[in-house]
Write an enzyme that holds these catalytic residues in place. Structure first.
Site, PDB file in Angstrom:
ATOM      1  CG  HIS A  40      -1.363   5.937   0.579  1.00  0.00           C
ATOM      2  ND1 HIS A  40      -2.038   4.744   0.497  1.00  0.00           N
ATOM      3  CD2 HIS A  40      -0.056   5.615   0.664  1.00  0.00           C
ATOM      4  CE1 HIS A  40      -1.168   3.753   0.513  1.00  0.00           C
ATOM      5  NE2 HIS A  40       0.045   4.248   0.625  1.00  0.00           N
ATOM      6  CD  GLU A  60       2.650   5.343  -3.360  1.00  0.00           C
ATOM      7  OE1 GLU A  60       2.504   5.595  -4.569  1.00  0.00           O
ATOM      8  OE2 GLU A  60       2.742   4.195  -2.912  1.00  0.00           O
ATOM      9  CG  HIS A  73       0.377   1.487   4.772  1.00  0.00           C
ATOM     10  ND1 HIS A  73       1.749   1.468   4.848  1.00  0.00           N
ATOM     11  CD2 HIS A  73       0.085   1.950   3.531  1.00  0.00           C
ATOM     12  CE1 HIS A  73       2.264   1.905   3.701  1.00  0.00           C
ATOM     13  NE2 HIS A  73       1.276   2.210   2.894  1.00  0.00           N
ATOM     14  CG  HIS A  84       0.430  -0.272  -0.980  1.00  0.00           C
ATOM     15  ND1 HIS A  84       0.732   0.516  -2.061  1.00  0.00           N
ATOM     16  CD2 HIS A  84       0.843   0.417   0.100  1.00  0.00           C
ATOM     17  CE1 HIS A  84       1.304   1.625  -1.642  1.00  0.00           C
ATOM     18  NE2 HIS A  84       1.379   1.586  -0.335  1.00  0.00           N
ATOM     19  CG  ASN A 106       1.555   9.137   0.530  1.00  0.00           C
ATOM     20  OD1 ASN A 106       0.530   8.989  -0.111  1.00  0.00           O
ATOM     21  ND2 ASN A 106       2.483   8.185   0.634  1.00  0.00           N
ATOM     22  N   GLY A 166       9.702  10.235   3.679  1.00  0.00           N
ATOM     23  CA  GLY A 166      10.530   9.824   4.808  1.00  0.00           C
ATOM     24  C   GLY A 166      10.327  10.562   6.115  1.00  0.00           C
TER      25      GLY A 166
END
Ligand SMILES: [Zn+2]
Length: 215
Positions: free
Chosen positions: A97, A78, A99, A160, A32, A48
């Site tokens: 943010h 988040e 991953h 995470h 996000n 989503g």
């Protein structure tokens, strides 16, 4: 904040999303992005939605103080973490943010990125600490992140992913890329059998070169 500036920021967020997705730093609907609109409001990506195909009109306005949503749609899960950072760091105008695979592997192994191996890493980040695990989207995670971000521009989130902040979206995205390169570089050096740490005097010199070393 005038409409033109808001439109520019909405476009910048979609460009940042595409960049993160193309670089393989987020998968599917993960990750996000947000940007500060003014002293009261931020723009944040919706829940989503794939960051590679995000559209400017899908981005939501959220009030920093209490999370009030202006408009239709559901903001990122988040959102509490983003708002907590904006409240803790008035100098931050953008948050990413993601991953990233190598950085997230370090986070999953319970390892912070604190080894003083790469000069640019020290100048850019100082250290990248590891925030203890808390369930994604919870106020507990928001609290832990807001505390850790006080003295850092980037954090790993245990089991995470990672979070970076900047004065602009360009900066926050660039730091996310640099964070992943650091993790990848360390991983590869370790695979070769050794990651040579810099000497204490060199580390001190590099820390002194940090643009925000006053913080
Ligand atoms: Zn996440």
């Amino acid at each position: 904040m005038d409409w033109e500036t808001e439109l520019r920021l909405r476009r910048e967020i979609t460009q940042a999303g595409r960049r993160l997705w193309q670089d393989g730093l987020v998968a599917h609907t993960d990750g996000n992005i947000s940007a500060r609109l003014d002293s009261d409001w931020v723009l944040i990506t919706p829940s989503g939605v794939n960051k590679g195909s995000l559209k400017p009109h899908q981005i939501l306005r959220v009030k920093i103080e209490d999370g009030t949503v202006d408009g239709n749609g559901k903001p990122s899960v988040e959102t509490p973490m983003h708002l907590a950072i904006y409240r803790a760091r008035p100098d931050v105008n953008a948050i990413v943010h993601a991953h990233p695979p190598y950085a997230t592997a370090f986070a999953a192994a319970g390892l912070a990125l604190t080894e003083p191996v790469f000069p640019e890493m020290i100048v850019r980040f100082g250290e990248i600490p590891l925030v203890p695990y808390a369930t994604p989207g919870t106020d507990r995670l928001a609290e832990l992140v807001a505390e850790a971000i006080q003295d850092h521009e980037a954090l790993l989130l245990q089991n995470h992913g990672a979070i970076t902040v900047g004065q602009t979206l360009e900066e926050a995205c660039g730091l996310m890329e640099a964070l992943e390169w650091t993790a990848k570089g360390l991983w590869l050096a370790r695979a070769l059998g050794n990651a040579l740490p810099l000497t204490p005097s060199e580390i001190a010199r590099l820390f002194a070169m940090r643009p925000n070393s006053i913080r």
